[in-house]
Design an enzyme around this catalytic site. Structure first.
Site, PDB file in Angstrom:
ATOM      1  N   LYS A   1      26.001 -35.407  41.288  1.00  0.00           N
ATOM      2  CA  LYS A   1      26.655 -35.068  40.031  1.00  0.00           C
ATOM      3  C   LYS A   1      28.069 -35.585  40.018  1.00  0.00           C
ATOM      4  CE  LYS A   1      28.291 -30.996  37.662  1.00  0.00           C
ATOM      5  NZ  LYS A   1      28.682 -29.642  37.830  1.00  0.00           N
TER       6      LYS A   1
ATOM      7  N   LYS B   1      28.881 -33.467  44.778  1.00  0.00           N
ATOM      8  CA  LYS B   1      29.515 -33.157  43.495  1.00  0.00           C
ATOM      9  C   LYS B   1      30.961 -33.616  43.547  1.00  0.00           C
ATOM     10  CE  LYS B   1      30.717 -29.370  40.397  1.00  0.00           C
ATOM     11  NZ  LYS B   1      30.556 -27.952  40.071  1.00  0.00           N
TER      12      LYS B   1
HETATM   13  C1  PBG Z   1      30.508 -25.233  37.870  1.00  0.00           C
HETATM   14  C2  PBG Z   1      29.844 -26.319  37.096  1.00  0.00           C
HETATM   15  C3  PBG Z   1      30.463 -27.317  36.361  1.00  0.00           C
HETATM   16  C4  PBG Z   1      29.451 -28.076  35.814  1.00  0.00           C
HETATM   17  C5  PBG Z   1      28.245 -27.524  36.215  1.00  0.00           C
HETATM   18  N1  PBG Z   1      28.507 -26.447  37.029  1.00  0.00           N
HETATM   19  C6  PBG Z   1      31.889 -27.544  36.070  1.00  0.00           C
HETATM   20  C7  PBG Z   1      32.846 -27.857  37.137  1.00  0.00           C
HETATM   21  O1  PBG Z   1      32.518 -28.020  38.297  1.00  0.00           O
HETATM   22  O2  PBG Z   1      34.018 -27.923  36.773  1.00  0.00           O
HETATM   23  C8  PBG Z   1      29.659 -29.270  34.938  1.00  0.00           C
HETATM   24  C9  PBG Z   1      28.504 -29.664  34.112  1.00  0.00           C
HETATM   25  C10 PBG Z   1      28.805 -30.637  33.042  1.00  0.00           C
HETATM   26  O3  PBG Z   1      29.891 -31.231  32.935  1.00  0.00           O
HETATM   27  O4  PBG Z   1      27.892 -30.833  32.233  1.00  0.00           O
HETATM   28  N2  PBG Z   1      30.076 -23.972  37.499  1.00  0.00           N
END
Ligand code: PBG
Length: 325
Positions: A245, A192
């Site tokens: 991601k 991520k």
């Molecule tokens: C964290 C989380 C995020 C997303 C999914 N889980 C945000 C982040 O890490 O700031 C992002 C998902 C998206 O942009 O669609 N809880």
């Protein structure tokens, strides 16, 4: 002599015969946002077509999704009260815990995946427990595993930790096993990146950090090697799915790990969705064409399962015979 690659493209049947990448609705996971309160179905400004639902409005939406053939959901919660320790994230009657029960009551067949993180629940908006200005990794693990356990107790089928602390997969696995949940899979947000592609989501979930950024825990996109370590660590700790991601700018990463022996999930994140919607609403692009080309691109790279806000549109197009899967 030259190569006549056009030979295999000469007509539709032939193209159908030789295609070797397919998609179906079983492989799509649809994210939904649930919010404390009543009578709320509020469109998320930066994500046209996506809503925040209060629990009383959830069954109608679930019915629609079920009829469209959507099989799996990823749940995000927006609590009324946030505090330093994100206590609503692991509260027995927290918004996600209640939401899971509503889903399981009305439509028990949905696969319910929960996002396990603290950023929607902490007053500072970071994904864990702070120590000064940074997130304390090991302290956060205790909270993350409690959150996961509370989701599973409420009926979640799969937990998906997105906090990016080191060791969370092992901490969650141990916690679930110790409580008798040995068969609940962990879908790890293993790879991520710290990304601007989460911008619209942070509006949707009120989860932007109040200071600083997430770069001490989310990954740096300028490094082309460290994702291997993340995947190795998570597999060793007991992950059942590996997620990448965002998706589109990272398909090289997917390709590089495509021979692992676990399902690979790609999260087609909020800005990837919003940019397509913005283009489509302006009449600049062919939305169906762009969406499906993107989905096949992910699958071609080696993705098995796609988390996407487009899932409902795709299912609707299929139902209306506007596209064929
Ligand atoms: C964290 C989380 C995020 C997303 C999914 N889980 C945000 C982040 O890490 O700031 C992002 C998902 C998206 O942009 O669609 N809880």
């Amino acid at each position: 002599m030259f190569t006549r690659t056009r030979r295999l493209r000469g007509n539709k049947r032939l193209r159908e015969m030789v295609k070797n990448v397919t998609i179906n609705l079983d492989e799509l996971i649809y994210p939904i946002f649930i919010e404390e309160g009543e009578n709320i179905k509020e469109e998320i400004k930066s994500m046209p077509g996506q809503y925040r639902f209060s629990l009383d409005k959830l069954p109608d939406e679930l019915k629609e999704l079920n009829e469209l053939g959507i099989k799996s959901l990823l749940i995000f919660g927006i609590p009324k009260i946030k505090d330093e320790k994100g206590s609503q994230a692991y509260a027995e009657n927290g918004i996600v815990q209640q939401g899971i029960k509503v889903i399981k009551k009305y439509f028990p067949d949905f696969i319910v995946v929960t996002d396990v993180c603290m950023c929607e629940y902490t007053s500072h908006g970071h994904c864990g427990i702070l120590c000064g200005k940074d997130v304390d990794n090991d302290k956060t693990l205790e909270y993350i595993s409690e959150i996961a356990l509370s989701h599973v107790k409420a009926g979640a089928d799969i937990v998906a930790p997105s906090d990016m602390m080191d060791g969370r997969v092992l901490a969650i696995r141990n916690k679930l096993d110790a409580n008798g949940f040995v068969n609940i899979p962990i879908m790890a947000y293993s790879i991520k990146y710290a990304s601007s592609f989460y911008g619209p989501f942070r509006d949707a979930a009120d989860s932007a950090p109040s200071f600083g950024d997430r770069r001490t825990y989310q990954m740096d996109f300028r490094n082309s090697k460290d994702f291997y370590r993340e995947v190795e660590a998570d597999i060793e700790e007991g992950a059942d799915f590996i997620m990448v991601k965002p998706a589109l700018a990272y398909l090289d990463v997917v390709k590089s790990i495509s021979d692992i022996h676990l399902p690979i999930v790609a999260y087609n994140v909020s800005a990837e969705y919003s940019m397509v919607k913005a283009g489509a609403m302006n009449g600049w692009i062919n939305e169906k064409g762009i969406v499906m080309e993107t989905m096949y691109g992910m699958k071609r790279a080696g993705v098995d399962i796609i988390i996407t806000y487009h899932a409902k549109d795709i299912a609707t197009w299929v139902k209306n015979n506007e596209i064929l899967l």
